[in-house]
Design an enzyme around this catalytic site. Structure first.
Site, short mmCIF file in Angstrom:
data_model
loop_
_atom_site.label_atom_id
_atom_site.label_comp_id
_atom_site.label_asym_id
_atom_site.label_seq_id
_atom_site.Cartn_x
_atom_site.Cartn_y
_atom_site.Cartn_z
NE ARG A 123 -3.78 -0.23 2.44
CZ ARG A 123 -4.69 -0.20 3.40
NH1 ARG A 123 -4.77 -1.19 4.28
NH2 ARG A 123 -5.54 0.81 3.50
CB SER A 167 -6.47 10.44 2.24
OG SER A 167 -5.96 9.54 3.21
CD GLN A 169 -5.65 5.22 6.44
OE1 GLN A 169 -4.70 5.07 5.68
NE2 GLN A 169 -6.42 4.23 6.83
CG ASP A 317 -13.50 2.41 4.78
OD1 ASP A 317 -12.70 2.34 3.82
OD2 ASP A 317 -13.19 2.81 5.90
NE ARG A 348 -11.64 -2.63 0.77
CZ ARG A 348 -11.58 -2.05 1.96
NH1 ARG A 348 -12.03 -0.82 2.11
NH2 ARG A 348 -11.08 -2.70 2.99
#
Length: 432
Positions: A123, A167, A169, A317, A348
């Site tokens: 990742r 994002s 994160q 998500d 995904r």
């Protein structure tokens, strides 16, 4: 991870449940409680594999964390008393642990190495390393992009940073690093992304200013931190699987209590409402992290939808299981602007399309999303989570559209975010 699980559940689904505590908030509560000197209680945390990696790392730094029934008791000597770890800090499968701690440990100036499992090793970390290096963090990765991340002491400076992707994160890594700077940091967002870091900074007494797309930190903000008790709401990302399961399974009527409905995370509710799904919110609470009970009933003739723009980060998500929901609409649906799906536990976009197409559904992957045609479960092929917890749970929900059991490989991936997922789904079958 080679476990196979045969899913044999049929509707209707009926009953009332709670889902595990929110994963994003549990991570952040552990981090902030560990930084603060004193005792904090974290109620109803998620104790899946990801959050345990975060707990284990702070234990190595010298924090005492005890599990006591449905809470964590965090006794911390405070960030100034953290020990230098003399081993690699293992983050497992957790992107949140890896990326947020890259910022936090850079800010602390603790010599350390962050490394995860094979999935984390693939990742991208450059999106975090770039802004941290602009803050003068001494942090290196393999090819400046992959774990392990090697962190050495440095003096962090403030920055004005325009986000390159929506994002949470990346934003949170910058915010955690900025706590230790004697400058102001300003972050400009592209789109609204989940704001748990900002709300929880305030909860632990850290000053921060947040307008719609602009966040400003205070110099030496870490000095204001105080221990605090925190009640973790149910994870809307986990609730999403039961929301979709009830919507697509005839005669179903399910209520999920105490779900976090933070407006930066509640995209699935907006999407279900736009599609005409029978969904009601009640028992709503307000506060830093609002909650509600959600009642969902089977809804035939769902309307197709285009999911794009600022709706995407609010439901990022949940998009795999939302894609499954869209197969049951009366027309073609489209998901756009979702490139972020490519850098999750799996790509995904591809895994959602590949696995659902194996079962007979009709999805076309695009560069930034999916085109989803009205389609049905046609064949009982064996499918695979590909070690992605959300793909595993989405496929279990898809099995409700089959009259035959479905075999899912590597199903134990679901323990990352939802230990006990399958028994909870079966509970609704038994109550029906």
């Amino acid at each position: 991870m080679v476990s196979e699980q045969i899913i044999d559940i049929s509707g209707p689904l009926k009953g009332e449940i709670e889902v595990p505590g929110d994963k994003s908030m549990t991570h952040r509560a552990i981090m902030l409680a560990s930084l603060a000197e004193g005792t904090s209680n974290i109620y109803k945390p998620l104790l899946g594999e990801d959050c345990r990696r975060t707990m284990d790392i702070f234990r190595l730094l010298g924090v005492d964390i005890k599990e006591d029934e449905d809470k964590l008791v965090v006794n911390s000597p405070g960030y100034k008393a953290f020990k230098t770890p003399h081993q690699v800090l293992y983050t497992g499968n957790s992107g949140t642990t890896t990326r947020l701690l890259a910022g936090l440990l850079s800010g602390l100036g603790i010599e350390s190495v962050l490394s995860g499992d094979v999935s984390i090793g693939k990742r991208p970390m450059d999106r975090v390393l770039r802004p941290l290096k602009l803050m003068d963090a001494n942090i290196e990765g393999i090819e400046d992009n992959y774990t392990p991340l090697i962190i050495k002491p440095s003096v962090i400076k403030g920055i004005n940073y325009q986000m390159e992707v929506a994002s949470a994160q990346v934003k949170s890594a910058i915010l955690f690093a900025s706590l230790f700077s004697n400058d102001t940091t300003v972050i400009k967002e592209l789109d609204v992304s989940r704001n748990h870091t900002e709300t929880m900074f305030r909860h632990f007494n850290i000053p921060i200013e947040a307008e719609r797309l602009s966040i400003t930190t205070t110099p030496d903000a870490i000095q204001h931190i105080k221990p605090a008790d925190f009640h973790v709401p149910g994870d809307i990302s986990s609730a999403a699987f039961f929301i979709v399961a009830a919507l697509i399974t005839p005669e179903s009527d399910v209520t999920i209590h105490n779900v976090g409905i933070n407006p930066t995370r509640s995209g699935i509710i907006d999407i279900v409402e736009k599609m005409g799904g029978n969904i009601q919110l009640f028992n709503q609470t307000t506060g830093a992290e609002p909650t509600a009970s959600i009642r969902i009933q089977y809804t035939p003739m769902l309307q197709p939808i285009t999911i794009e723009g600022e709706l995407v980060p609010k439901a990022i998500d949940e998009l795999p299981v939302i894609a499954l929901l869209c197969t049951q609409a009366v027309g073609t649906s489209t998901i756009k602007d979702a490139e972020e799906l490519k850098v999750k536990e799996t790509n995904r976009i591809d895994t959602t399309a590949d696995m659902l197409n194996l079962l007979g559904f009709e999805l076309q992957p695009t560069n930034d999303g999916l085109i989803i045609h009205p389609s049905e479960f046609k064949t009982n092929a064996t499918v695979d989570s590909l070690t992605d917890h959300r793909i595993g749970m989405m496929l279990a929900v898809a099995s409700l559209l089959s009259s035959e059991p479905v075999k899912i490989k590597q199903f134990d991936a679901v323990n990352v975010s939802f230990p006990g997922f399958l028994p909870k789904l079966k509970l609704l079958e038994n109550e029906g």
